[in-house]
Design a protein around this motif. Structure first.
Motif, PDB file in Angstrom:
ATOM      1  N   VAL A   1       0.867  -1.191   0.000  1.00 19.16           N
ATOM      2  CA  VAL A   1       0.000   0.000   0.000  1.00 19.16           C
ATOM      3  C   VAL A   1       0.896   1.232   0.000  1.00 19.16           C
ATOM      4  N   ASP A   2       0.325   2.404  -0.280  1.00 22.33           N
ATOM      5  CA  ASP A   2       1.035   3.639   0.077  1.00 22.33           C
ATOM      6  C   ASP A   2       0.248   4.272   1.230  1.00 22.33           C
ATOM      7  N   GLU A   3       0.676   5.441   1.682  1.00 20.59           N
ATOM      8  CA  GLU A   3       0.038   6.023   2.871  1.00 20.59           C
ATOM      9  C   GLU A   3      -1.474   6.186   2.678  1.00 20.59           C
TER      10      GLU A   3
ATOM     11  N   GLY B   1       4.116   8.826  -3.946  1.00 21.48           N
ATOM     12  CA  GLY B   1       4.754   9.883  -4.747  1.00 21.48           C
ATOM     13  C   GLY B   1       5.733   9.337  -5.762  1.00 21.48           C
ATOM     14  N   GLU B   2       5.712   9.996  -6.939  1.00 19.21           N
ATOM     15  CA  GLU B   2       6.572   9.562  -8.049  1.00 19.21           C
ATOM     16  C   GLU B   2       8.054   9.580  -7.651  1.00 19.21           C
ATOM     17  N   GLU B   3       8.432  10.517  -6.764  1.00 15.48           N
ATOM     18  CA  GLU B   3       9.843  10.610  -6.376  1.00 15.48           C
ATOM     19  C   GLU B   3      10.297   9.362  -5.620  1.00 15.48           C
ATOM     20  N   ASN B   4       9.328   8.570  -5.163  1.00 17.06           N
ATOM     21  CA  ASN B   4       9.668   7.340  -4.435  1.00 17.06           C
ATOM     22  C   ASN B   4       9.562   6.085  -5.301  1.00 17.06           C
ATOM     23  N   LYS B   5       9.276   6.288  -6.588  1.00 22.36           N
ATOM     24  CA  LYS B   5       9.198   5.115  -7.493  1.00 22.36           C
ATOM     25  C   LYS B   5      10.611   4.832  -7.992  1.00 22.36           C
ATOM     26  N   VAL B   6      11.479   4.472  -7.063  1.00 21.41           N
ATOM     27  CA  VAL B   6      12.908   4.383  -7.355  1.00 21.41           C
ATOM     28  C   VAL B   6      13.511   3.103  -6.762  1.00 21.41           C
TER      29      VAL B   6
ATOM     30  N   GLY C   1      -2.563   3.040  -6.477  1.00 18.66           N
ATOM     31  CA  GLY C   1      -2.580   3.663  -7.793  1.00 18.66           C
ATOM     32  C   GLY C   1      -1.456   3.109  -8.657  1.00 18.66           C
ATOM     33  N   GLY C   2      -1.182   3.820  -9.738  1.00 19.23           N
ATOM     34  CA  GLY C   2      -0.189   3.345 -10.704  1.00 19.23           C
ATOM     35  C   GLY C   2       1.202   3.194 -10.114  1.00 19.23           C
ATOM     36  N   ILE C   3       1.499   3.966  -9.095  1.00 18.34           N
ATOM     37  CA  ILE C   3       2.844   3.855  -8.517  1.00 18.34           C
ATOM     38  C   ILE C   3       2.980   2.531  -7.763  1.00 18.34           C
TER      39      ILE C   3
ATOM     40  N   PRO D   1      -6.162  -2.044  -8.437  1.00 18.35           N
ATOM     41  CA  PRO D   1      -5.940  -0.612  -8.629  1.00 18.35           C
ATOM     42  C   PRO D   1      -6.989   0.203  -7.882  1.00 18.35           C
ATOM     43  N   THR D   2      -6.548   1.281  -7.260  1.00 17.46           N
ATOM     44  CA  THR D   2      -7.470   2.094  -6.464  1.00 17.46           C
ATOM     45  C   THR D   2      -7.606   3.517  -6.995  1.00 17.46           C
ATOM     46  N   SER D   3      -6.756   3.913  -7.942  1.00 15.20           N
ATOM     47  CA  SER D   3      -6.905   5.234  -8.569  1.00 15.20           C
ATOM     48  C   SER D   3      -7.534   5.007  -9.940  1.00 15.20           C
ATOM     49  N   LEU D   4      -8.121   6.074 -10.492  1.00 11.66           N
ATOM     50  CA  LEU D   4      -8.727   5.943 -11.824  1.00 11.66           C
ATOM     51  C   LEU D   4      -7.652   5.591 -12.858  1.00 11.66           C
TER      52      LEU D   4
ATOM     53  N   GLN E   1     -14.364   6.280  -4.635  1.00 11.52           N
ATOM     54  CA  GLN E   1     -15.120   7.206  -3.767  1.00 11.52           C
ATOM     55  C   GLN E   1     -14.224   8.108  -2.928  1.00 11.52           C
ATOM     56  N   THR E   2     -13.048   7.614  -2.565  1.00 11.85           N
ATOM     57  CA  THR E   2     -12.179   8.435  -1.708  1.00 11.85           C
ATOM     58  C   THR E   2     -11.075   9.128  -2.507  1.00 11.85           C
ATOM     59  N   LEU E   3     -11.085   8.949  -3.821  1.00 10.43           N
ATOM     60  CA  LEU E   3     -10.014   9.526  -4.650  1.00 10.43           C
ATOM     61  C   LEU E   3     -10.266  11.020  -4.878  1.00 10.43           C
TER      62      LEU E   3
HETATM   63  N1  LIG Z   1       2.399   0.408 -16.289  1.00  8.04           N
HETATM   64  C1  LIG Z   1       1.755   1.177 -17.114  1.00  8.04           C
HETATM   65  O1  LIG Z   1       1.362   0.748 -18.204  1.00  8.04           O
HETATM   66  C2  LIG Z   1       1.450   2.596 -16.727  1.00  8.04           C
HETATM   67  C3  LIG Z   1       0.538   3.333 -17.472  1.00  8.04           C
HETATM   68  C4  LIG Z   1       0.230   4.620 -17.061  1.00  8.04           C
HETATM   69  C5  LIG Z   1       0.837   5.148 -15.930  1.00  8.04           C
HETATM   70  N2  LIG Z   1       1.719   4.410 -15.248  1.00  8.04           N
HETATM   71  C6  LIG Z   1       2.362   4.950 -14.039  1.00  8.04           C
HETATM   72  O2  LIG Z   1       1.370   5.165 -13.063  1.00  8.04           O
HETATM   73  C7  LIG Z   1       1.818   6.175 -12.166  1.00  8.04           C
HETATM   74  C8  LIG Z   1       0.703   7.144 -11.886  1.00  8.04           C
HETATM   75  O3  LIG Z   1      -0.396   6.457 -11.328  1.00  8.04           O
HETATM   76  P1  LIG Z   1      -1.462   7.222 -10.421  1.00  8.04           P
HETATM   77  O4  LIG Z   1      -1.883   8.443 -11.109  1.00  8.04           O
HETATM   78  O5  LIG Z   1      -2.456   6.232  -9.997  1.00  8.04           O
HETATM   79  O6  LIG Z   1      -0.556   7.717  -9.213  1.00  8.04           O
HETATM   80  P2  LIG Z   1      -0.465   7.273  -7.690  1.00  8.04           P
HETATM   81  O7  LIG Z   1      -0.236   5.849  -7.559  1.00  8.04           O
HETATM   82  O8  LIG Z   1       0.516   8.201  -7.072  1.00  8.04           O
HETATM   83  O9  LIG Z   1      -1.906   7.600  -7.110  1.00  8.04           O
HETATM   84  C9  LIG Z   1      -2.328   8.934  -7.089  1.00  8.04           C
HETATM   85  C10 LIG Z   1      -2.603   9.414  -5.651  1.00  8.04           C
HETATM   86  O10 LIG Z   1      -3.861   8.907  -5.263  1.00  8.04           O
HETATM   87  C11 LIG Z   1      -3.732   8.220  -4.014  1.00  8.04           C
HETATM   88  N3  LIG Z   1      -4.751   7.188  -4.007  1.00  8.04           N
HETATM   89  C12 LIG Z   1      -4.786   6.072  -4.777  1.00  8.04           C
HETATM   90  N4  LIG Z   1      -5.949   5.426  -4.603  1.00  8.04           N
HETATM   91  C13 LIG Z   1      -6.658   6.140  -3.700  1.00  8.04           C
HETATM   92  C14 LIG Z   1      -7.952   6.007  -3.154  1.00  8.04           C
HETATM   93  N5  LIG Z   1      -8.780   5.009  -3.512  1.00  8.04           N
HETATM   94  N6  LIG Z   1      -8.371   6.937  -2.255  1.00  8.04           N
HETATM   95  C15 LIG Z   1      -7.574   7.986  -1.934  1.00  8.04           C
HETATM   96  N7  LIG Z   1      -6.347   8.183  -2.438  1.00  8.04           N
HETATM   97  C16 LIG Z   1      -5.910   7.270  -3.319  1.00  8.04           C
HETATM   98  C17 LIG Z   1      -2.306   7.763  -3.977  1.00  8.04           C
HETATM   99  O11 LIG Z   1      -1.878   7.525  -2.675  1.00  8.04           O
HETATM  100  C18 LIG Z   1      -1.597   8.941  -4.614  1.00  8.04           C
HETATM  101  O12 LIG Z   1      -1.407   9.945  -3.666  1.00  8.04           O
HETATM  102  C19 LIG Z   1       3.018   6.832 -12.812  1.00  8.04           C
HETATM  103  O13 LIG Z   1       4.178   6.437 -12.148  1.00  8.04           O
HETATM  104  C20 LIG Z   1       2.991   6.297 -14.229  1.00  8.04           C
HETATM  105  O14 LIG Z   1       4.282   6.207 -14.791  1.00  8.04           O
HETATM  106  C21 LIG Z   1       2.036   3.146 -15.610  1.00  8.04           C
END
Ligand SMILES: NC(=O)c1ccc[n+]([C@@H]2O[C@H](COP(=O)([O-])OP(=O)(O)OC[C@H]3O[C@@H](n4cnc5c(N)ncnc54)[C@H](O)[C@@H]3O)[C@@H](O)[C@H]2O)c1
Length: 357
Positions: A38-40, A68-73, A100-102, A124-127, A167-169
């Motif tokens: 998970v992240d925070e 955060g992207e700066e931590n995708k390292v 999310g994607g990170i 996945p939890t982000s759009l 819902q929480t995003l």
């Molecule tokens: N593998 C691939 O094909 C592919 C394609 C597109 C993007 N990406 C990568 O995905 C990353 C971006 O993904 P992202 O936009 O999801 O970023 P992210 O993972 O940072 O999520 C965005 C923010 O939303 C928060 N969050 C996530 N789900 C939540 C929820 N349900 N409720 C509340 N907060 C929530 C996260 O903690 C974060 O702060 C980039 O690193 C990009 O390079 C990869």
């Protein structure tokens, strides 16, 4: 009822986790240790539901990947691999990427490198994670300003897309994912573009049918070219500029999210498509207007053209030392492997400097 879409080597299941095969899937790993990444934010907003609704996860370990992207390292990966070794995670154990994607990019990378690869799933939890990052088997991390420079193609065992997590995003994160949905429409489906162009991002909930549509568009392209030798490059529309802009701003006070950078990249690459007479002026105007309706397109200093082009030259999509871009031939139609030169990058910056925001 959940909808199931077959991907390269796993199923994508869209719908409430509680109505999905998630519980049954976990039962098939009954003897395995389960580690939830998970992240925070997903720790605070998404984890509790998982732990309380699914008793199969009673003994699960939770590992925090800093947001955060700066931590995708790599440094973070090292720490996680060390912790996994300490917990004696073995090849029959299961990683659940809840985020999310990170989290899905880095969690998938960590899992697929550890002990030459252990099983993982994406929740996945982000759009953006739902419609894009979790689909298509790309895992990876950044190297300095170079996005996703290190990574492998690796398939999760299952992808569970539960729209309830949205819902929480925060709304700005909804916008990030929406940029990729607009891209899907532009490269593949004119009718979908018309629907998205009239969507009220601030007040409406993303319909599950739109999630399904975007996932289907991405997945169909991925199935036709899983390792990106041809057709899959369509998905890079907006990303040659987008990644370079994201890279330049990474770590600065003007840092922008991936989806926002892609939205700007869409304007840039649609502009080049128009300048090359691949699309009509009114098509470009329509695209630019729609993007500006949803996203702020900043004016960049003209002097960054060199740095932007330099970043583009290191892009993985390049071929024979040329910067390769995907351009549009119309709304719903794209063309891959279009070499662009520095003059066109300068032209885009000049255009953005003079265009109305
Ligand atoms: N593998 C691939 O094909 C592919 C394609 C597109 C993007 N990406 C990568 O995905 C990353 C971006 O993904 P992202 O936009 O999801 O970023 P992210 O993972 O940072 O999520 C965005 C923010 O939303 C928060 N969050 C996530 N789900 C939540 C929820 N349900 N409720 C509340 N907060 C929530 C996260 O903690 C974060 O702060 C980039 O690193 C990009 O390079 C990869």
């Amino acid at each position: 009822m959940t909808k199931i879409i077959q991907s390269v080597a796993c199923e994508i299941e869209i719908g409430s986790l509680s109505e999905s095969s998630f519980s049954k899937f976990l039962s098939s790993y009954s003897g395995a240790k389960k580690i939830i990444f998970v992240d925070e934010n997903t720790h605070d907003y998404c984890l509790e539901y998982l732990l309380t609704a699914f008793e199969e996860l009673n003994d699960a370990e939770v590992m925090l990947l800093p947001a955060g992207e700066e931590n995708k390292v790599m440094e973070v990966c090292f720490q996680v691999w060390e912790a996994m070794t300490e917990y004696q995670i073995g090849r029959s154990d299961l990683i659940l990427n809840l985020g999310g994607g990170i989290v899905t990019d880095m969690g998938g990378f960590i899992a697929s490198i550890y002990k030459r690869g252990i099983h993982f799933i994406h929740i996945p939890t982000s759009l953006l994670g739902m419609v894009d990052a979790s689909i298509g088997n790309k895992t990876g991390i950044d190297l300095g300003k170079f996005k996703n420079q290190l990574g492998v193609f690796a398939s999760p065992k299952h992808i569970f897309v539960d729209p309830g997590f949205l819902q929480t995003l925060p709304v700005e994160e909804i916008a990030n994912g929406f940029a990729e949905m607009l891209k899907h429409a532009l490269i593949a489906d004119k009718d979908y573009w018309a629907l998205l162009s009239n969507f009220d991002l601030q007040n409406e909930t993303i319909p599950t049918a739109y999630l399904e549509k975007s996932i289907e568009i991405k997945n169909t392209i991925v199935l036709s070219d899983p390792t990106e030798n041809g057709a899959r490059k369509k998905l890079n529309f907006g990303h040659t500029f987008g990644h370079a802009i994201e890279g330049i701003l990474l770590g600065t006070e003007d840092e922008i999210a991936h989806g926002h950078a892609v939205a700007i990249g869409i304007v840039a690459e649609a502009f080049i498509s128009f300048k090359r007479n691949l699309i009509e002026k009114n098509t470009f105007v329509e695209i630019e207007k729609t993007i500006r309706h949803y996203f702020h397109v900043p004016v960049f200093a003209l002097e960054i053209d060199h740095e932007l082009f330099n970043l583009m030259q290191n892009d993985k999509k390049n071929f024979e030392n040329q910067v390769q871009c995907t351009l549009l031939k119309g709304i719903g139609e794209s063309i891959v492997n279009q070499a662009i030169d520095k003059k066109e990058v300068t032209l885009v910056l000049e255009y953005l400097a003079h265009a109305q925001n």
